[in-house]
Motif scaffolding. Structure first.
Motif, mmCIF file in Angstrom:
data_model
loop_
_atom_site.group_PDB
_atom_site.id
_atom_site.type_symbol
_atom_site.label_atom_id
_atom_site.label_comp_id
_atom_site.label_asym_id
_atom_site.label_seq_id
_atom_site.Cartn_x
_atom_site.Cartn_y
_atom_site.Cartn_z
ATOM 1 N N TRP A 56 -0.929 -8.188 2.033
ATOM 2 C CA TRP A 56 -0.901 -6.718 2.002
ATOM 3 C C TRP A 56 0.207 -6.227 2.916
ATOM 4 N N PHE B 286 1.833 -2.870 4.741
ATOM 5 C CA PHE B 286 1.589 -1.476 5.120
ATOM 6 C C PHE B 286 2.787 -0.937 5.896
ATOM 7 N N LEU C 257 -6.204 0.663 -6.563
ATOM 8 C CA LEU C 257 -6.809 -0.521 -5.959
ATOM 9 C C LEU C 257 -7.976 -1.089 -6.764
ATOM 10 N N CYS D 132 -8.235 -1.791 1.918
ATOM 11 C CA CYS D 132 -7.474 -2.747 1.092
ATOM 12 C C CYS D 132 -7.802 -4.186 1.460
ATOM 13 N N ALA E 1 -6.989 2.873 5.823
ATOM 14 C CA ALA E 1 -6.413 2.383 4.567
ATOM 15 C C ALA E 1 -6.349 0.859 4.576
ATOM 16 N N ALA E 2 -5.913 0.289 5.694
ATOM 17 C CA ALA E 2 -5.838 -1.164 5.798
ATOM 18 C C ALA E 2 -7.234 -1.778 5.681
ATOM 19 N N ALA F 202 0.870 -1.186 0.000
ATOM 20 C CA ALA F 202 0.000 0.000 0.000
ATOM 21 C C ALA F 202 0.898 1.223 0.000
ATOM 22 N N HIS F 203 0.759 2.068 -1.032
ATOM 23 C CA HIS F 203 1.688 3.173 -1.209
ATOM 24 C C HIS F 203 0.947 4.330 -1.875
ATOM 25 N N ARG G 274 -2.169 1.999 -4.865
ATOM 26 C CA ARG G 274 -2.695 3.084 -4.037
ATOM 27 C C ARG G 274 -4.214 3.053 -4.014
ATOM 28 N N ILE G 275 -4.748 3.504 -2.898
ATOM 29 C CA ILE G 275 -6.191 3.686 -2.779
ATOM 30 C C ILE G 275 -6.536 4.952 -3.553
ATOM 31 N N SER H 170 -4.572 11.736 1.984
ATOM 32 C CA SER H 170 -4.286 10.351 2.355
ATOM 33 C C SER H 170 -5.374 9.850 3.283
#
Lengths: 279, 279
Positions: free
Chosen positions: A225, A227, A214, A266, A262-263, A206-207, A247-248, A256
């Motif tokens: 995944w 992170f 995604l 994803c 974020a986790a 995840a970046h 990336r999301i 961001s």
């Protein structure tokens, strides 16, 4: 069962009772690593710890309860008694000393550490794994462990300089989930990624600046995944060692998401995609 | 520009300076509602507040900075000066008094409240709205506002007994996003749901015991997601007033997700589905 407070002559332990003093030291990581024990505080965590031990997955050495918590959680005390776990009454002040949170729960189990060797945690057949690299905040780590559990992940690996999952704030945020996915701790991040690859998992980093979004990738294959740290993200060499950086997509003006949300996005997108009838 | 600390004779304001005393009162909700002002603390929030004001969307009345923050954020002070916002130097102790967080950022803007009437916030053409009902924790509310912004939501409605979005901890957790989606506050929850329906939005209630699972529904239509209190969820009458109750599937053994991660999963699943090429 008999409440530990109703036994004749059973004065509650205070913060100076040697067993409470010893337990209190477990709020320090060095002491946890030395003794192989940690504190699981709160009814959720204690219930999960007892169930985990019942399943043969761990050990609960003893349970401390305040009078108030004993009245609230009679069922848990009954489970502990049936499992042969010693239950000791403690004062509110003693409970405060065993708590790393602002509102002590009054029920704390002394448990064997739950992490296991990397190679047993990330094994062939795993379909969803979460690797945290240099994650600093115990609340974030615990929230991610809870999300990973909810999403049915097989394992969570705390890699590099990540926080100890046995930290009291992590235990609290995980809300019982600490005992559910398999957990490994490993300093060597490339070793963690290598174990995922060996287990047949694709590694997705995840970046925030990745080219690939995604919602443009097939999320059905078995996936690990990865992170990074809350402030700094993933180091370049770790990014380079994963199969793909993702990336999301940010559709609004936020720059961001925080680590836990974020986790959640994803890991859940992956769990749901893998279970789609036509996925 | 000239740092406010380099102007001759400009001694920094202390915690007893009347303008700082007046600003400090804005840490209380009653004072915010009376004066129509609130504090946006931290570089993210100040930058977003200034950009929002520049776009004609709000007003920044003044900016307080410590010497250290002034040196770190020269660009923000230049923007403030260009926008005609008075910038005043303050001591570290004064900055502490204006902060509702453990680590004061040293840069705080006094802004006009950002919420707007429900009917202008939830209007025809909206495609994604988040409604929070009786949400108590300001950190959760701020995190959800940040997720909503990232997902491109048009609006966030804080309904019922929900926390004030202008609370310092909410501002901090929103990390600048507070100024991005349109925000409304409304006591009357059915009125909020009615506004969503009138705007052509389907209302989906996130509910742990719903029959329908998130991954089994079409998420492409315009949607208002409705989330309840952290401990109690949504009241039955509110659940009954939505179009559909939906639960996030729990594939592991976690009993639930926390509010912010649940919102992230639901809101992002919807935003991504609506943008799929063949969605």
């Amino acid at each position: 069962m008999t409440s530990p407070f109703s036994r004749p002559g059973a004065a509650p332990f205070t913060e100076r009772t040697p067993r409470v003093v010893a337990a209190r030291k477990l709020t320090r990581r060095a002491e946890r690593d030395k003794t192989g024990r940690f504190l699981a505080e709160g009814a959720n965590a204690v219930e999960a710890a007892l169930a985990h031990a019942w399943d043969g997955g761990g050990t609960v050495h003893e349970l401390f309860v305040t009078e108030r918590a004993a009245a609230q959680h009679e069922n848990l005390l009954a489970v502990a008694e049936e499992a042969g776990v010693p239950v000791s009454p403690i004062t509110d002040r003693a409970a405060g000393g065993l708590s790393e949170t602002v509102t002590p729960q009054g029920i704390v189990a002394v448990c064997a550490l739950i992490d296991r060797p990397l190679e047993t945690v990330v094994a062939a057949g795993a379909r969803l794994v979460v690797v945290l690299v240099d994650v600093a905040d115990p609340g974030n780590a615990g929230t991610v462990i809870r999300v990973a559990d909810a999403a049915g992940a097989d394992a969570v690996v705390l890699a590099g300089d990540s926080v100890d999952p046995h930290n009291g704030k992590c235990v609290r945020a995980a809300a019982g989930s600490l005992f559910h996915p398999a957990i490994a701790r490993v300093r060597d991040v490339p070793a963690a990624l290598g174990a995922c690859a060996s287990a047949g998992l694709r590694t997705l980093a995840a970046h925030g600046y990745a080219e690939t979004e995604l919602d443009r990738i097939d999320l059905t294959p078995p996936t690990a995944w990865v992170f990074g740290n809350e402030a700094h993200g993933l180091p370049a060499e770790i990014l380079g060692a994963t199969d793909l950086a993702v990336r999301i997509p940010l559709y609004g003006r936020a720059e961001s998401l925080n680590l836990a949300t974020a986790a959640a996005v994803c890991v859940y997108a992956t769990a749901m995609a893998a279970r789609q009838p036509n996925g």
